[in-house]
Design a protein around this motif. Structure first.
Motif, short mmCIF file in Angstrom:
data_model
loop_
_atom_site.label_atom_id
_atom_site.label_comp_id
_atom_site.label_asym_id
_atom_site.label_seq_id
_atom_site.Cartn_x
_atom_site.Cartn_y
_atom_site.Cartn_z
N VAL A 10 0.86 -1.18 0.00
CA VAL A 10 0.00 0.00 0.00
C VAL A 10 0.89 1.23 0.00
O VAL A 10 1.83 1.33 0.80
N VAL A 11 0.61 2.17 -0.89
CA VAL A 11 1.36 3.42 -0.95
C VAL A 11 0.51 4.52 -0.35
O VAL A 11 -0.61 4.78 -0.80
N LEU A 12 1.04 5.17 0.69
CA LEU A 12 0.36 6.29 1.34
C LEU A 12 1.04 7.58 0.88
O LEU A 12 2.23 7.79 1.13
N LYS A 13 0.28 8.43 0.20
CA LYS A 13 0.84 9.62 -0.41
C LYS A 13 0.54 10.86 0.43
O LYS A 13 -0.61 11.23 0.61
N CYS A 14 1.60 11.46 0.94
CA CYS A 14 1.47 12.71 1.69
C CYS A 14 2.37 13.73 1.03
O CYS A 14 3.40 14.12 1.58
N ALA A 15 2.04 14.11 -0.18
CA ALA A 15 2.91 14.95 -0.99
C ALA A 15 3.08 16.33 -0.36
O ALA A 15 2.11 17.02 -0.05
N TYR A 16 4.31 16.70 -0.18
CA TYR A 16 4.64 18.02 0.35
C TYR A 16 4.28 19.08 -0.69
O TYR A 16 4.73 19.01 -1.83
N PRO A 17 3.45 20.07 -0.34
CA PRO A 17 2.98 21.03 -1.35
C PRO A 17 4.04 21.97 -1.88
O PRO A 17 3.85 22.61 -2.89
N GLN A 18 5.18 22.11 -1.19
CA GLN A 18 6.30 22.93 -1.64
C GLN A 18 5.94 24.40 -1.80
O GLN A 18 6.55 25.12 -2.58
N MET A 19 4.94 24.85 -1.05
CA MET A 19 4.60 26.27 -1.06
C MET A 19 5.20 27.01 0.13
O MET A 19 5.05 28.21 0.24
N SER A 20 5.80 26.28 1.01
CA SER A 20 6.49 26.87 2.14
C SER A 20 7.65 25.95 2.51
O SER A 20 7.77 24.84 2.00
N LYS A 21 8.48 26.38 3.42
CA LYS A 21 9.66 25.62 3.79
C LYS A 21 9.31 24.49 4.75
O LYS A 21 8.69 24.71 5.78
N MET A 22 9.73 23.26 4.39
CA MET A 22 9.49 22.13 5.26
C MET A 22 10.52 22.11 6.39
O MET A 22 11.72 22.22 6.15
N ILE A 23 10.02 21.95 7.62
CA ILE A 23 10.90 21.79 8.77
C ILE A 23 11.08 20.32 9.08
O ILE A 23 12.21 19.84 9.25
N GLN A 24 9.98 19.58 9.11
CA GLN A 24 10.06 18.13 9.35
C GLN A 24 8.75 17.47 8.96
O GLN A 24 7.68 18.08 9.06
N LEU A 25 8.86 16.24 8.48
CA LEU A 25 7.69 15.44 8.10
C LEU A 25 7.70 14.15 8.91
O LEU A 25 8.76 13.53 9.07
N SER A 26 6.55 13.74 9.42
CA SER A 26 6.50 12.54 10.24
C SER A 26 5.23 11.74 9.97
O SER A 26 4.20 12.29 9.57
N TRP A 27 5.34 10.41 10.17
CA TRP A 27 4.23 9.49 10.02
C TRP A 27 3.97 8.82 11.38
O TRP A 27 4.90 8.41 12.07
N VAL A 28 2.68 8.70 11.73
CA VAL A 28 2.29 8.00 12.94
C VAL A 28 1.10 7.10 12.63
O VAL A 28 0.38 7.30 11.65
N LYS A 29 0.90 6.10 13.49
CA LYS A 29 -0.26 5.23 13.40
C LYS A 29 -1.04 5.34 14.70
O LYS A 29 -0.47 5.26 15.79
N ASN A 30 -2.35 5.53 14.56
CA ASN A 30 -3.22 5.64 15.73
C ASN A 30 -3.75 4.26 16.10
O ASN A 30 -4.47 3.63 15.32
N ILE A 31 -3.39 3.80 17.26
CA ILE A 31 -3.86 2.51 17.77
C ILE A 31 -4.58 2.75 19.10
O ILE A 31 -3.93 3.08 20.10
N GLU A 32 -5.90 2.62 19.07
CA GLU A 32 -6.72 2.81 20.27
C GLU A 32 -6.44 4.15 20.93
O GLU A 32 -6.28 4.26 22.15
N GLY A 33 -6.34 5.19 20.10
CA GLY A 33 -6.14 6.54 20.62
C GLY A 33 -4.71 6.89 20.94
O GLY A 33 -4.42 8.04 21.31
N VAL A 34 -3.79 5.96 20.79
CA VAL A 34 -2.37 6.21 21.07
C VAL A 34 -1.62 6.31 19.74
O VAL A 34 -1.76 5.45 18.88
N LYS A 35 -0.78 7.35 19.61
CA LYS A 35 -0.02 7.55 18.39
C LYS A 35 1.33 6.85 18.49
O LYS A 35 2.11 7.12 19.40
N HIS A 36 1.58 5.95 17.53
CA HIS A 36 2.84 5.22 17.47
C HIS A 36 3.67 5.77 16.31
O HIS A 36 3.20 5.82 15.17
N LYS A 37 4.91 6.17 16.57
CA LYS A 37 5.77 6.76 15.54
C LYS A 37 6.20 5.71 14.53
O LYS A 37 6.64 4.62 14.91
N ILE A 38 6.10 6.08 13.26
CA ILE A 38 6.50 5.17 12.17
C ILE A 38 7.80 5.63 11.52
O ILE A 38 8.77 4.88 11.45
N ALA A 39 7.80 6.86 11.04
CA ALA A 39 8.98 7.35 10.31
C ALA A 39 9.03 8.87 10.39
O ALA A 39 8.00 9.55 10.60
#
Length: 330
Positions: free
Chosen positions: A38-67
């Protein structure tokens, strides 16, 4: 959100599994069918400066860091997902590839911290294929055929209001693998999908046409679109089959070019084969002619031609032979 809108969204638009809560998917940017990859696309719009991008998964209300991806420090995938998650080739876009199993079903979130615009969020839901059933599935005839022109605007007209009050208005784009939320308006809130926030205009006024305009369309916007309207006096749904204008013409042009190229290649091959065959025949004819000439010379002068070496040796022996006196001492 009213119970009526929630019921219509859950049962009419997504037909999700009975134990899936409506609130969990009512404002998801993209609902994906779980597959091997599965490909999850979160394309950066490039209209402003990116500081950091992060992925998380919500499991029963708790956010688990992915990347995490940082423009200056690169990418980092957390240990739990090292074997199942990879950034795509251009990691600055933020897209990730998820090798999915039943354990990877659930809610995912991509967040981009930017300068000037702040935090941009995109929500995903990866669900079991058995529950991925949309009311507007492939095979159901569209109400309207629409042709888009790349780089232009496209307007979809859903229907006319007759003084009714809009309870809910939902625009979606549906494919075999993904349901993209374009816009979802209710009496209490307005939600516009992440991929469409800078590209759409929506209008609905009493006694006027409900329409959606998408700006700067591309070939990626091809697909089935649905408009679902709930008013104080009723509801209706309209489907739009959007394709690219000139698809058939382009196909015919490409086919003609391919056919012409094939004919040209075959013609060149035939010409080369004919020339080679003529050359072989000419060489064979010359070879036979040479053999005939040599045979003729042998018959005409066998001593000088048929066996010249033997003839020369015989003559040399004859020329060198002389009588000599023999003396003996008695």
């Amino acid at each position: 959100m009213s119970w009526l809108a929630c019921y219509l969204f859950c049962s009419g638009l997504l037909l999700l599994h009975k134990d899936v809560a409506c609130e969990e998917y009512q404002n998801v940017d993209s609902t994906m069918k779980r597959q091997d990859v599965v490909v999850l696309k979160c394309a950066y719009p490039q209209m402003s400066k990116m500081i950091q991008l992060s992925w998380v998964k919500n499991i029963e209300g708790v956010k688990h860091k992915i990347a995490v991806y940082n423009p200056s420090r690169g990418e980092h995938i957390f240990p739990l997902y090292n074997q199942s998650v990879t950034f795509l080739s251009t990691s600055i876009s933020g897209d990730i590839q998820l090798r999915a199993t039943a354990a990877e079903e659930g809610s995912y979130q991509c967040s981009i911290n930017t300068f000037l615009e702040g935090v941009l969020l995109k929500q995903f839901a990866v669900i079991n294929p058995d529950t991925f059933k949309a009311k507007f599935a492939k095979g159901q005839a569209a109400d309207t055929q629409v042709l888009l022109v790349p780089d232009n605007s496209m307007t979809l007209s859903c229907g006319y209001l007759d003084g009714d009050k809009v309870v809910q208005l939902t625009w979606q784009r549906v494919t075999e693998e993904e349901i993209s939320m374009i816009a979802n308006f209710t009496q209490s809130q307005s939600f516009i999908g992440y991929d469409y926030r800078r590209r759409i205009q929506t209008d609905y006024m009493p006694h006027q046409n409900i329409s959606l305009t998408i700006q700067n369309v591309t070939t990626n916007d091809v697909g089935m679109y649905s408009c679902h309207v709930v008013t104080s006096n009723g509801k209706w749904t309209k489907l739009f089959d959007v394709s690219v204008e000139g698809d058939i013409t382009m196909f015919l042009i490409i086919g003609a070019v391919a056919f012409g190229s094939l004919v040209l290649v075959i013609s060149v091959v035939i010409v080369i084969c004919v020339k080679r065959r003529k050359k072989r025949k000419r060489n064979k004819k010359q070879f036979k002619k040479g053999i005939a000439e040599r045979n003729y010379q042998r018959r005409a002068n066998p001593n000088s031609y048929a066996a010249p070496d033997i003839y020369d040796r015989a003559n040399s022996r004859a020329a060198g032979y002389q009588e000599e006196s023999i003396y003996a001492n008695l």
